[in-house]
Structure formats: C-alpha cells, structure tokens
Write an enzyme that holds these catalytic residues in place. Structure first.
Site, PDB file in Angstrom:
ATOM      1  CE  LYS A 274       0.180  -2.452   3.079  1.00  0.00           C
ATOM      2  NZ  LYS A 274       1.206  -3.575   3.028  1.00  0.00           N
ATOM      3  CE  LYS A 286       8.680  -3.094   3.291  1.00  0.00           C
ATOM      4  NZ  LYS A 286       8.399  -4.602   3.341  1.00  0.00           N
ATOM      5  CG  ASP A 297       2.820  -1.242   1.255  1.00  0.00           C
ATOM      6  OD1 ASP A 297       2.354  -2.206   0.726  1.00  0.00           O
ATOM      7  OD2 ASP A 297       3.105  -1.415   2.444  1.00  0.00           O
ATOM      8  CG  ASP A 356       8.080  -4.963   6.712  1.00  0.00           C
ATOM      9  OD1 ASP A 356       7.283  -3.843   6.283  1.00  0.00           O
ATOM     10  OD2 ASP A 356       8.942  -5.530   6.053  1.00  0.00           O
ATOM     11  CD  GLU A 358       2.980  -2.316   6.549  1.00  0.00           C
ATOM     12  OE1 GLU A 358       3.757  -3.334   6.746  1.00  0.00           O
ATOM     13  OE2 GLU A 358       2.746  -2.029   5.190  1.00  0.00           O
ATOM     14  NE  ARG A 360       0.333  -9.414   8.136  1.00  0.00           N
ATOM     15  CZ  ARG A 360       1.000 -10.570   7.874  1.00  0.00           C
ATOM     16  NH1 ARG A 360       0.928 -11.706   8.440  1.00  0.00           N
ATOM     17  NH2 ARG A 360       1.926 -10.788   6.796  1.00  0.00           N
TER      18      ARG A 360
HETATM   19  N1  BES Z   1       4.113  -3.969   1.751  1.00  0.00           N
HETATM   20  C1  BES Z   1       4.940  -5.206   2.163  1.00  0.00           C
HETATM   21  C2  BES Z   1       4.583  -6.266   1.188  1.00  0.00           C
HETATM   22  C3  BES Z   1       5.273  -6.091  -0.139  1.00  0.00           C
HETATM   23  C4  BES Z   1       6.518  -6.497  -0.569  1.00  0.00           C
HETATM   24  C5  BES Z   1       4.549  -5.612  -1.297  1.00  0.00           C
HETATM   25  C6  BES Z   1       7.312  -6.161  -1.573  1.00  0.00           C
HETATM   26  C7  BES Z   1       4.851  -5.187  -2.388  1.00  0.00           C
HETATM   27  C8  BES Z   1       6.340  -5.425  -2.762  1.00  0.00           C
HETATM   28  C9  BES Z   1       4.087  -5.792   3.819  1.00  0.00           C
HETATM   29  O1  BES Z   1       3.613  -4.744   4.544  1.00  0.00           O
HETATM   30  C10 BES Z   1       5.485  -6.444   4.112  1.00  0.00           C
HETATM   31  O2  BES Z   1       6.338  -5.859   4.507  1.00  0.00           O
HETATM   32  N2  BES Z   1       5.293  -7.745   4.404  1.00  0.00           N
HETATM   33  C11 BES Z   1       6.038  -8.742   5.102  1.00  0.00           C
HETATM   34  C12 BES Z   1       5.255  -9.442   5.977  1.00  0.00           C
HETATM   35  C13 BES Z   1       6.039 -10.346   6.946  1.00  0.00           C
HETATM   36  C14 BES Z   1       6.947  -9.338   7.991  1.00  0.00           C
HETATM   37  C15 BES Z   1       5.312 -11.143   7.713  1.00  0.00           C
HETATM   38  C16 BES Z   1       6.868  -9.608   4.068  1.00  0.00           C
HETATM   39  O3  BES Z   1       6.192  -9.832   3.040  1.00  0.00           O
HETATM   40  O4  BES Z   1       7.891  -9.757   4.042  1.00  0.00           O
HETATM   41 ZN    ZN Z   2       3.088  -3.058   3.621  1.00  0.00          ZN
HETATM   42 MN    MN Z   3       5.484  -3.998   5.577  1.00  0.00          MN
END
Ligand code: BES
Ligand code: ZN
Ligand code: MN
Length: 506
Positions: A274, A286, A297, A356, A358, A360
């Site tokens: 990723k 966020k 990320d 968010d 993104e 996947r």
């Molecule tokens: N990059 C984030 C996940 C993340 C969070 C990595 C904190 C490292 C530290 C990812 O893109 C994300 O925002 N995931 C969301 C998914 C949700 C919206 C289904 C999450 O984990 O809140």
């Molecule tokens: Zn992310």
């Molecule tokens: Mn995200």
C-alpha cells in the site's frame, strides 16, 4: 542521487582472545547467576578489582539491559570494558541478541565511543551464523537516523559508529561470520531504505517521489523498473485506484519492479504494498489529532521496496515482482464522495461508503494487476486498519489469507526475524459485512472485526492465487524511541519478508 546507503560503519569479524584485544572498548555480555565465569576473573585483573567490587556492592547483577562501564589500568591493551546484563542464559533468543546489539551500540554511541569490540552471544536453539546475523542487525539498526532536515552540527548529536568488531571464539569460522555480517548488512540496507521512505514528510513525498525513489533504488540494485502513469492507468481501467487519486493535485503512479534471480521459466513471488503517501481520509476526513502520522500510510510500499533491495543484495535465486500503487488521499472538489461507485480493474464494482477506507481500493487494482504475472504466491503489506492496532497494538502485524501453509511459513519467518505476525480468521461468514446493495462489494464492513472485513474485501480480488495479507498499521511507525528503533518509520516488514524468501531457497 535519490537513494543513499544508510549505514557507513565498518563491521568485521575476527578471531582472538577477548581480554587481549587492543580496543577502545571491549563489550562482554554477562548472564544472571554467571558473574564468576573464568573470563570475568580476567576482567578483575585488568580493572584492578573494580569488577568484583561492583558485583559485591550489587551495582551489577546481570539482569537484561543492565550496564557497567569499567576503565582498565594503563598497562592493559583494552581501554574500557562494558559489561552488559543478558538475563538468564537459557532464555536467550535471537530477538534478545538483536536487542543486545542495539542496546550496546546506542549506549556507546551516546558516550561518543564509536569503535568497539563485541563478544557475540550464542543462542542455544540457533546456529552460530544466525546468532551473529542477529547481533550484527542489532548494531546496524541502532545506527540509523533520519536527519535530512537537521543541521549537521546539531549540538548533543549522538555520534555515528565507526568500527565494530565481532570477536570469534576458537571453533568459529571467519568465512561464516563474514557471510552472516553480509546478510545482516543487506537486510539492514533494505530496512533503512524503508525507514527513510516512511520518515520523508508528505510535502516531499508525492506519489511521484515515491515512484522515483523506487526507480533509483532499482537502478542501483540491478532490478527492472516500470511505471504506469495516469494515462496508462486510465487506459487499463484502474478505476478503484484512480478513484482514490482523483482528490489530489499530485498524480498517481503504479510502480512495478522485477527482480530475476531464478530460472527463466520460474513463476515469481509477488509483493504488493500500500503506497498512500498521505491519508487525510478524503471527504470522510480524519480528525486533526495525529493526522501527521498518516505520512506513514505507505509503510507497506516501503517494506516491499526494502525487501526487493535486500533480496537483490543477497542475490536470492528467486524471481520476484513488486507492485505498489502510489497515491495521495485528499479531500477536494474533485475527490470521490461517500456513495460513489467505482469500477475496478477486475471489472467488479465497489460502493465507496467511506473515503477513508482507501487502502483496500488501491490494493484491489494492484492485486488484480499482479495476477498477470501468474505468481506462485502473493503477499501484500498495508497499513490498512486502525482496528488492527486495537487488536494487536504495536507488538505484531495481523496476517490473513487463503492458504494456511503460507500463513504458517510467514509466522515462522516473523518469529525468526523478530517481526512478529499473528493470524486472524478469514471465515466466509465475514463476507456478509461487505455485501453491497448497489455494487459487487462495499468498501467498509462497519466496526466489528474491521481488520478481517478489510481482508475479506481484498480476498475478493485475490482469488486467483495463493495469497497472504499483512496488516501492518500498528507496526510501521514507532511513537517513541528505543534502542535500534528511533521514533518514526520502522521499516517493519523487510525482515520478515526476506526471512520468508530465504526460506524458499534453503
Ligand atoms: N491508513 C488508515 C489505517 C491506519 C490507521 C493506519 C491508523 C495506521 C494508523 C486506513 O486508510 C483507514 O483510514 N482505515 C479506516 C477504515 C475504516 C474507515 C473502515 C480505519 O481503520 O478507521
Ligand atoms: Zn490509509
Ligand atoms: Mn484511510
């Protein structure tokens, strides 16, 4: 030059009697309950009895992490002796040896001691070569810093190491020790490259920058590189990846690296990472707190690039392909909206309920694309879900996939390399959570089992091959410093990947 070799120190192995070394500092590991070994009696001789006085006054007992620095008499060839507690001998692991190397290197560098001689610690359940490699890794990783934006002469700056000598016992073969050091150096070059990429700030680190770093690394390492730019991605139909990219001013790239160390007709192992250079969340923005950390990320991409560099450095007799979608996730008038439906490269449609989620989306297209290589195995690494940090904290990455033998091999490689993995289930029943009313799948499965439903989403694009997914969200970034790991990018993933790949050719 885009890419510099992170570590400058000279690390060598030689044979010799510890107490007869001409060195600024001799480092001896001491086990709990073994304070009276023969060698330590010799330390007393060189330090005018200071050693036994320190033991008697209970200044030092051999507990893991304890240190005692003694100065030797003028007649001794060794100027100082650093005694380092190593805990119980029977409990010594490769990870403990790696940490010992880091602790020693940090401790001495902070005292401006940049050259020293280390007596290695043999791990009972491992080979001498494995123990030496772990020790060398510990020393090398402790010497890493990210100082691109700091003045060279910053006051109080910890010195970088100069010369480190590993002292071999009578039966140990110098050639084997040199091989162990070379292995550690190749792996740590990969780890440090990955750390540099993760630490680079978002303003510097556009998708183009990430792509150019990979290309420059590949050129130096003898790896073929190819970039797909916006026009090509659009022509091919990378609809999910371009959906994420469309909110950013900075155009996306798909980075493809090919390393050919194996037979012409051998199917490659594929690594997918990723590469979100900054994840603001997009329209599903966020919160401000800790948003700065979202420059990490692309930790999955960094691990994949670092592993490719290490694999080439080690000349692994394997064919490898790396695929990294590099994008930025930003909110803007051109960004995707919650409710939008994207058509992915596979043809499957995706309802975007949360912009968010993104990672996947871009991985869906990367996983489809990599299928063109008919890979024997695909491993993806991604800082994919906050839920993974809730589940496992900062101690292990989650591993999920469609092949248990692959998952077992990765867990074993993780144990061995000190980069732990823990399996989560990927039962069919979870797929219910990502069923969409308007498209083939939706990109969120709600809060329950967030790491698993993210993997279930990926699985729908990875059904053509043996596949494992590593969620490294809790591992790519260190909030605080420890020996061997300054605050910031960790390079997590390089070591476990390289260990897994080395296991394929053993
Ligand atoms: N990059 C984030 C996940 C993340 C969070 C990595 C904190 C490292 C530290 C990812 O893109 C994300 O925002 N995931 C969301 C998914 C949700 C919206 C289904 C999450 O984990 O809140
Ligand atoms: Zn992310
Ligand atoms: Mn995200």
């Amino acid at each position: 030059m885009y890419f510099k070799k992170g570590i400058q120190m000279k690390l060598i192995a030689k044979k010799g009697a510890p107490l007869e070394q001409k060195t600024a500092c001799l480092v001896l590991g001491v086990f709990e309950g073994k304070l009276k070994e023969e060698q330590l009696a010799g330390v007393d001789g060189l330090t005018n009895g200071a050693w036994s006085r320190a033991v008697r006054s209970k200044e030092f007992g051999g507990k893991a992490g304890e240190t005692l620095l003694l100065h030797c008499g003028a007649a001794a060839k060794t100027q100082r002796i650093l005694l380092v507690g190593c805990g119980k001998e029977a409990e010594l692991t490769l990870s403990a040896v790696r940490q010992f190397g880091s602790d020693v290197a940090k401790h001495l560098a902070e005292k401006q001691q940049t050259s020293f001689t280390l007596v290695p610690l043999p791990v009972k359940k491992a080979t001498v070569v494995e123990s030496l490699q772990a020790l060398a890794e510990g020393v090398l990783l402790a010497d890493y810093r990210y100082e691109r934006y700091l003045p060279q002469d910053k006051p109080g700056r910890t010195a970088l190491l100069n010369n480190v000598t590993l002292l071999l016992a009578a039966g140990e073969k110098p050639a084997e020790a040199e091989a162990a050091i070379a292995t550690a150096e190749a792996i740590c070059a990969g780890v440090c490259f990955a750390r540099d990429l993760v630490n680079a700030p978002g303003n510097l680190k556009s998708p183009e920058y990430l792509a150019m770093q990979a290309v420059a690394m590949a050129e130096q390492a003898g790896i073929d590189a190819k970039l797909l730019d916006y026009e090509e991605l659009e022509r091919e139909g990378f609809g999910a990846m371009l959906g994420v990219a469309q909110g950013s001013e900075r155009p996306p790239y798909l980075v493809v690296l090919e390393y050919r160390g194996g037979a012409e007709d051998e199917k490659p192992v594929a690594l997918v990472g990723k590469g979100v250079v900054f994840d603001s969340g997009g329209i599903s923005l966020k919160p401000a707190e800790k948003m700065d950390e979202m420059k990490m990320d692309m930790g999955g991409a960094a691990a994949v690039f670092g592993a490719m560099l290490a694999a080439a450095g080690l000349k692994l007799p394997l064919n490898l392909v790396a695929v990294v979608p590099a994008v930025e996730n930003m909110p803007s008038g051109t960004a995707i909206r919650p409710g939008d439906i994207l058509t992915s490269l596979s043809g499957k449609t995706i309802e975007v309920l949360n912009t968010d989620a993104e990672g996947r989306l871009i991985l869906a297209d990367a996983l489809t694309y990599v299928g063109r290589y008919e890979p024997r195995t695909v491993i993806d690494l991604a800082t994919l879900t906050g839920a993974c940090i809730i589940a496992l904290g900062n101690q292990a990455a989650a591993v999920l996939g469609n092949n248990d033998a692959l998952i077992r091999a990765l867990i074993k490689a993780g144990e061995h390399s000190g980069e732990r993995l823990w399996q989560l289930p990927l039962w069919d029943a979870y797929a219910v959570q990502i069923k969409s009313d308007f498209a083939d799948v939706k990109n969120t499965g709600g809060r329950p089992a967030g790491t698993i439903t993210a993997a279930a989403f990926l699985q729908t694009f990875a059904d053509q091959y043996r596949w494992a997914h590593l969620d490294i969200a809790g591992m790519a970034w260190a909030d605080s410093a420890k020996a061997g790991q300054p605050k910031g990018g960790t390079g997590y993933g390089v070591r476990v990947l390289v260990e897994y790949l080395r296991g394929l050719v053993k």
